[in-house]
Design a protein around this motif. Structure first.
Motif, PDB file in Angstrom:
ATOM      1  N   HIS A   1       0.795  -1.230   0.000  1.00  0.00           N
ATOM      2  CA  HIS A   1       0.000   0.000   0.000  1.00  0.00           C
ATOM      3  C   HIS A   1       0.830   1.284   0.000  1.00  0.00           C
ATOM      4  O   HIS A   1       0.318   2.341  -0.357  1.00  0.00           O
ATOM      5  N   TYR A   2       2.074   1.201   0.426  1.00  0.00           N
ATOM      6  CA  TYR A   2       2.869   2.424   0.522  1.00  0.00           C
ATOM      7  C   TYR A   2       4.152   2.362  -0.295  1.00  0.00           C
ATOM      8  O   TYR A   2       4.991   3.256  -0.212  1.00  0.00           O
ATOM      9  N   GLY A   3       4.308   1.296  -1.094  1.00  0.00           N
ATOM     10  CA  GLY A   3       5.420   1.220  -2.019  1.00  0.00           C
ATOM     11  C   GLY A   3       6.746   1.007  -1.328  1.00  0.00           C
ATOM     12  O   GLY A   3       6.863   1.038  -0.111  1.00  0.00           O
ATOM     13  N   ASP A   4       7.745   0.787  -2.129  1.00  0.00           N
ATOM     14  CA  ASP A   4       9.104   0.587  -1.608  1.00  0.00           C
ATOM     15  C   ASP A   4      10.034   1.570  -2.287  1.00  0.00           C
ATOM     16  O   ASP A   4      11.144   1.241  -2.685  1.00  0.00           O
ATOM     17  N   SER A   5       9.550   2.817  -2.427  1.00  0.00           N
ATOM     18  CA  SER A   5      10.279   3.818  -3.193  1.00  0.00           C
ATOM     19  C   SER A   5      11.493   4.324  -2.432  1.00  0.00           C
ATOM     20  O   SER A   5      11.453   4.548  -1.225  1.00  0.00           O
ATOM     21  N   LEU A   6      12.573   4.510  -3.164  1.00  0.00           N
ATOM     22  CA  LEU A   6      13.787   5.083  -2.578  1.00  0.00           C
ATOM     23  C   LEU A   6      14.049   6.479  -3.134  1.00  0.00           C
ATOM     24  O   LEU A   6      15.128   7.031  -2.950  1.00  0.00           O
TER      25      LEU A   6
ATOM     26  N   ALA B   1      10.059  11.019  -2.122  1.00  0.00           N
ATOM     27  CA  ALA B   1       8.956  10.138  -1.765  1.00  0.00           C
ATOM     28  C   ALA B   1       8.300  10.619  -0.469  1.00  0.00           C
ATOM     29  O   ALA B   1       8.984  10.986   0.490  1.00  0.00           O
ATOM     30  N   LEU B   2       6.960  10.612  -0.438  1.00  0.00           N
ATOM     31  CA  LEU B   2       6.238  11.014   0.769  1.00  0.00           C
ATOM     32  C   LEU B   2       6.412   9.981   1.874  1.00  0.00           C
ATOM     33  O   LEU B   2       6.458  10.325   3.051  1.00  0.00           O
ATOM     34  N   VAL B   3       6.476   8.698   1.490  1.00  0.00           N
ATOM     35  CA  VAL B   3       6.603   7.617   2.472  1.00  0.00           C
ATOM     36  C   VAL B   3       7.815   6.768   2.126  1.00  0.00           C
ATOM     37  O   VAL B   3       8.011   6.375   0.968  1.00  0.00           O
ATOM     38  N   ARG B   4       8.637   6.486   3.130  1.00  0.00           N
ATOM     39  CA  ARG B   4       9.807   5.634   2.960  1.00  0.00           C
ATOM     40  C   ARG B   4       9.691   4.439   3.902  1.00  0.00           C
ATOM     41  O   ARG B   4       9.224   4.579   5.039  1.00  0.00           O
TER      42      ARG B   4
END
Length: 214
Positions: free
Chosen positions: A84-89, A93-96
């Motif tokens: 739901h909150y991704g695994d963005s690096l 990014a708003l959420v890590r």
């Protein structure tokens, strides 16, 4: 006798709150249907936004009035966060995410979703991104942590911020916030056998740490 009286008063307040919230569901739904029929686009959008704000407040009332853990099936906390909150690096990014607990860390799906939704909304409303979600396992316990990078909460206001219906910053709270987010999370953590702790991070920001038995 005093403890019993306080517990009874708390239960009566929760029952009353849940009853009011349930009663509001139907008229809010009717408002949304009628608003959708308005010919003027500006008025229609305004009414729909207000109805959505009311609906979110009612949902918070019901979450706060709940008196036990949800009976939905347990789900992996790490997998839910990735889904739901991704695994963005990415730097913006708003959420890590930093998920190290493993598949053994599970919570009821509905409660987990409520915990994360309330904490992330609170972080983005009162703090600053990025919001960091981390999990770990240590000494027979699982830990779920959510922190932002805002200015934190003044030390003297920390306990007050955890009280229901308290909003420290009225100007930034918006129409869909009634000061229940942290109180809801603290209750849900307790109902699932966990320990809730909230404080300012040493290097800035507000951090909520929740520890559950493995």
């Amino acid at each position: 006798q005093m403890v019993h009286a306080l517990a009874q008063a708390e239960q009566e307040r929760a029952v009353m709150l849940a009853g009011v919230a349930h009663d509001l569901r139907a008229p809010i739904t009717r408002m949304q249907v009628r608003a959708d029929l308005l010919p003027d686009e500006a008025n229609r959008s305004g009414f729909l936004r207000d109805a959505e704000s009311l609906s979110r407040i009612v949902t918070q009332f019901l979450d706060f009035a709940s008196e036990s853990a949800d009976r939905s099936p347990p789900t992996s906390v790490d997998a839910h966060c990735r889904r739901h909150y991704g695994d963005s690096l990415e730097d913006d990014a708003l959420v890590r995410l930093d998920l190290q607990a493993g598949d053994g860390f599970g919570l009821p799906l509905v409660d987990l979703d409520r915990i994360l939704t309330n904490l992330i909304e609170n972080a983005l409303t009162y703090g600053e991104p990025p919001v960091e979600i981390s999990t770990s396992r240590h000494n027979g316990h699982y830990t779920l942590t959510v922190r932002d990078h805002g200015g934190g909460i003044p030390g003297g206001q920390l306990e007050r911020a955890l009280q229901p219906f308290v909003r420290l910053d009225e100007a930034r709270s918006g129409d869909a916030h009634c000061g229940l987010g942290l109180a809801i999370v603290r209750r849900l953590v307790r109902y699932n056998g966990g320990v809730f702790h909230a404080d300012n991070a040493v290097d800035g920001g507000f951090v909520v740490s929740m520890t559950f038995p493995a």
